[in-house]
Design a protein around this motif. Sequence first.
Motif, short mmCIF file in Angstrom:
data_model
loop_
_atom_site.label_atom_id
_atom_site.label_comp_id
_atom_site.label_asym_id
_atom_site.label_seq_id
_atom_site.Cartn_x
_atom_site.Cartn_y
_atom_site.Cartn_z
N PRO A 77 -115.30 -24.40 -56.30
CA PRO A 77 -115.54 -24.74 -57.72
C PRO A 77 -116.46 -23.74 -58.40
CG PRO A 77 -116.80 -26.17 -56.27
CD PRO A 77 -115.93 -25.33 -55.39
N GLY A 78 -116.21 -23.53 -59.68
CA GLY A 78 -117.10 -22.71 -60.50
C GLY A 78 -118.01 -23.63 -61.30
N LEU A 79 -118.59 -23.11 -62.38
CA LEU A 79 -119.47 -23.93 -63.22
C LEU A 79 -118.63 -24.64 -64.28
CD1 LEU A 79 -122.30 -21.32 -63.73
CD2 LEU A 79 -122.39 -23.37 -62.32
N LEU A 80 -119.01 -25.88 -64.58
CA LEU A 80 -118.31 -26.64 -65.63
C LEU A 80 -118.68 -26.04 -66.98
CD1 LEU A 80 -118.77 -30.21 -64.23
CD2 LEU A 80 -116.59 -29.17 -64.79
N TYR A 81 -117.68 -25.54 -67.70
CA TYR A 81 -117.98 -24.79 -68.92
C TYR A 81 -117.70 -25.61 -70.19
CZ TYR A 81 -118.44 -20.87 -72.08
OH TYR A 81 -118.86 -20.05 -73.09
N GLY A 82 -116.54 -26.27 -70.24
CA GLY A 82 -116.24 -27.09 -71.43
C GLY A 82 -115.73 -26.26 -72.59
N GLY A 83 -116.18 -26.64 -73.79
CA GLY A 83 -115.71 -25.96 -74.99
C GLY A 83 -114.41 -26.56 -75.50
N SER A 84 -113.70 -25.83 -76.36
CA SER A 84 -112.43 -26.32 -76.93
C SER A 84 -111.27 -25.88 -76.04
CB SER A 84 -112.22 -25.76 -78.33
OG SER A 84 -113.09 -26.40 -79.21
N VAL A 85 -110.48 -26.85 -75.60
CA VAL A 85 -109.39 -26.57 -74.66
C VAL A 85 -108.13 -27.30 -75.13
CG1 VAL A 85 -108.71 -26.69 -72.23
CG2 VAL A 85 -111.11 -26.56 -72.79
N GLU A 86 -106.97 -26.69 -74.86
CA GLU A 86 -105.70 -27.40 -75.05
C GLU A 86 -104.95 -27.35 -73.74
OE1 GLU A 86 -103.29 -26.34 -78.33
OE2 GLU A 86 -104.96 -26.16 -79.73
N HIS A 87 -104.28 -28.45 -73.40
CA HIS A 87 -103.55 -28.47 -72.13
C HIS A 87 -102.27 -29.29 -72.26
CE1 HIS A 87 -103.07 -28.06 -67.82
NE2 HIS A 87 -102.89 -29.35 -67.71
N LEU A 113 -117.28 -30.90 -74.49
CA LEU A 113 -115.84 -30.72 -74.31
C LEU A 113 -115.08 -31.29 -75.50
CD1 LEU A 113 -113.53 -29.93 -72.28
CD2 LEU A 113 -113.55 -32.30 -71.56
N ARG A 114 -114.12 -30.52 -75.98
CA ARG A 114 -113.21 -31.03 -77.01
C ARG A 114 -111.82 -30.58 -76.57
NH1 ARG A 114 -112.69 -32.63 -82.35
NH2 ARG A 114 -110.88 -31.74 -83.38
N ILE A 115 -111.00 -31.52 -76.15
CA ILE A 115 -109.73 -31.13 -75.52
C ILE A 115 -108.56 -31.86 -76.16
CG2 ILE A 115 -110.01 -32.84 -73.68
CD1 ILE A 115 -108.67 -30.76 -71.80
N ILE A 116 -107.47 -31.13 -76.34
CA ILE A 116 -106.22 -31.75 -76.81
C ILE A 116 -105.25 -31.76 -75.64
CG2 ILE A 116 -104.24 -31.47 -78.35
CD1 ILE A 116 -106.17 -30.16 -80.36
N LEU A 117 -104.79 -32.96 -75.26
CA LEU A 117 -103.84 -33.10 -74.15
C LEU A 117 -102.49 -33.52 -74.71
CD1 LEU A 117 -106.23 -35.11 -71.83
CD2 LEU A 117 -105.50 -32.80 -71.41
N ARG A 118 -101.43 -32.88 -74.22
CA ARG A 118 -100.09 -33.25 -74.69
C ARG A 118 -99.26 -33.73 -73.51
NH1 ARG A 118 -101.03 -28.33 -77.15
NH2 ARG A 118 -101.65 -28.55 -79.33
N GLY A 119 -98.41 -34.75 -73.75
CA GLY A 119 -97.57 -35.26 -72.66
C GLY A 119 -97.22 -36.72 -72.89
N VAL A 120 -97.23 -37.48 -71.81
CA VAL A 120 -96.87 -38.91 -71.88
C VAL A 120 -98.14 -39.72 -72.06
CG1 VAL A 120 -95.94 -40.81 -70.52
CG2 VAL A 120 -94.86 -38.57 -70.41
N THR A 121 -98.22 -40.54 -73.14
CA THR A 121 -99.45 -41.32 -73.36
C THR A 121 -99.44 -42.64 -72.61
OG1 THR A 121 -98.47 -42.16 -75.38
CG2 THR A 121 -100.04 -40.35 -75.60
N GLU A 166 -99.67 -36.83 -77.99
CA GLU A 166 -100.82 -35.93 -78.11
C GLU A 166 -102.09 -36.76 -78.23
OE1 GLU A 166 -102.30 -32.96 -81.55
OE2 GLU A 166 -100.33 -32.45 -80.74
N VAL A 167 -103.13 -36.36 -77.49
CA VAL A 167 -104.37 -37.11 -77.45
C VAL A 167 -105.54 -36.16 -77.64
CG1 VAL A 167 -105.90 -38.40 -75.90
CG2 VAL A 167 -103.48 -38.92 -75.96
N LEU A 168 -106.53 -36.59 -78.43
CA LEU A 168 -107.73 -35.78 -78.62
C LEU A 168 -108.90 -36.48 -77.93
CD1 LEU A 168 -109.38 -33.54 -80.19
CD2 LEU A 168 -109.78 -35.29 -81.90
#
Length: 373
Positions: A77-87, A113-121, A166-168
Motif C-alpha cells: 500500500p501507498g499513502l491515502l491521497y484522496g482528492g477528486s476522483v472519478e471511477h 475525498l470527492r469521488i464520482i462512481l458510475r455503474g449499478v446503484t 451515477e453516485v457522488l
Amino acid sequence: MATQAHSLSYAGCNFLRQRLVLSTLSGRPVKIRKIRARDDNPGLRDFEASFIRLLDKITNGSRIEINQTGTTLYYQPGLLYGGSVEHDCNVLRSIGYYLESLLCLAPFMKHPLRIILRGVTNDQVDPSVDVLKATALPLLKQFGIDGESFELKVVRRGMPPGGGGEVLFSCPVRKVLKPVQLTDPGKIKRIRGIAYSVRVSPQMANRIVDSARSILNKFIPDIYIYTDHMKGVSSGKSPGFGLSLVAETTNGTFLSAELASNPQGQGAAVLPEDLGRNCAKLLLEEIYRGGCVDSTNQSLALLLMTLGQPDVSKVLLGPLSPYTIEFLRHLKSFFQIMFKIETKPCGEELKGGDKVLMTCVGIGFSNLSKTLK
C-alpha cells in the motif's frame, strides 16, 4: 506468517476487499495466492480488478503486482491521497461493493475525498447506495466524522445488467476518531423508505409502498415511504424496481432492509406486491436481530472502534454475520487487536434475538498525512 517486510500471506479469493482495505490502513503489504486457481476461468474477476484500480487511484505510491493468470496478487500500500476522483465501477457488482470500502478509507486521506462512481446503484447482492446513505453515514457521525462536505447522493439510478447509474460521495478528513459507547439501541420510533422504479411504470413504486405498509402499519403509525421514479437520462440502461426500508430508534440507531427486482432476462418476474411484503418482513427480522448497528455495517463499526483513541469503545450488536467474524480475524492479523465479546441473552429489557456486546481499546490510529492548518 509474517515475512521480513511483515507482509501477510493469504490464499483464495474470499474477503479480498477486507484484506486490501486493512492492508492500506495498516501499511502492511499483503500477498494473496491461489485466486480461483482450480476454476475453469482462473484469476481475478473484472469487478475485483476494477476495485484494485480504484485503490490505486485514491492512494499515492501503491505497488500492485499480478501474475499472468491473475491467480496471485501482491499489494504494497501507498499513502491515502484522496482528492477528486472519478471511477467506472464494473457492472457485475453494484456501487455499494466499492463504496463500503471507501467508507472505511475516506476519513484517513491526505485531502478530502470527492469521488464520482458510475455503474449499478441497486442490485440483489451488495448494499445499495440508499441503505448506505441512511445507515453508514449516521454511524460515521457517531465517531466524529462530520461536516458540510459529508454527503452521498444518487445522481442517476442504474439497475443491472446495464448499469448507467451515477453516485457522488464526498467525505472530510479527520486526524483522530472518537471512542463510542453504543450499548442501548432504544425503541423503534419511525420507519422511512424509498421505493424506486426505473424504466417501468411509475405505478410499480406505489404498489410496492401499499404492500409494505400493509404489514408495517400493524406495528407503528409513523411510516413514510418516498417514491423515486427517475426518467430519461437519469434512469440508467436497464428496467427494474425495488425498496429500501430503514427503521430509526429513539437513540439514533438505524436498522435497514432492502430488496430489488430480478435483473432483466434473469430469473422469474417479481411482483411489486410480493417485493414490498418480503422487504417489510426482512426489516422486521433485522429489528428482531437488533443491536446498535445493523448487520450490513457491523464490520465498519468494528473497524472504526479499532482505529479510535486508546480508550474503551463498546457497541451492542445483533448476531454476528459470517463476514464480520472473518473481519475480526483479519483485524487481529493486521492490527494485533482482540475484542472482548460478551453474549447478552434476550432478557426483560432486551427484546428480540440474543445480542453480543463488543468491547475494545482503540489502537490510537492517527491520520499523519493530514496537514495542520
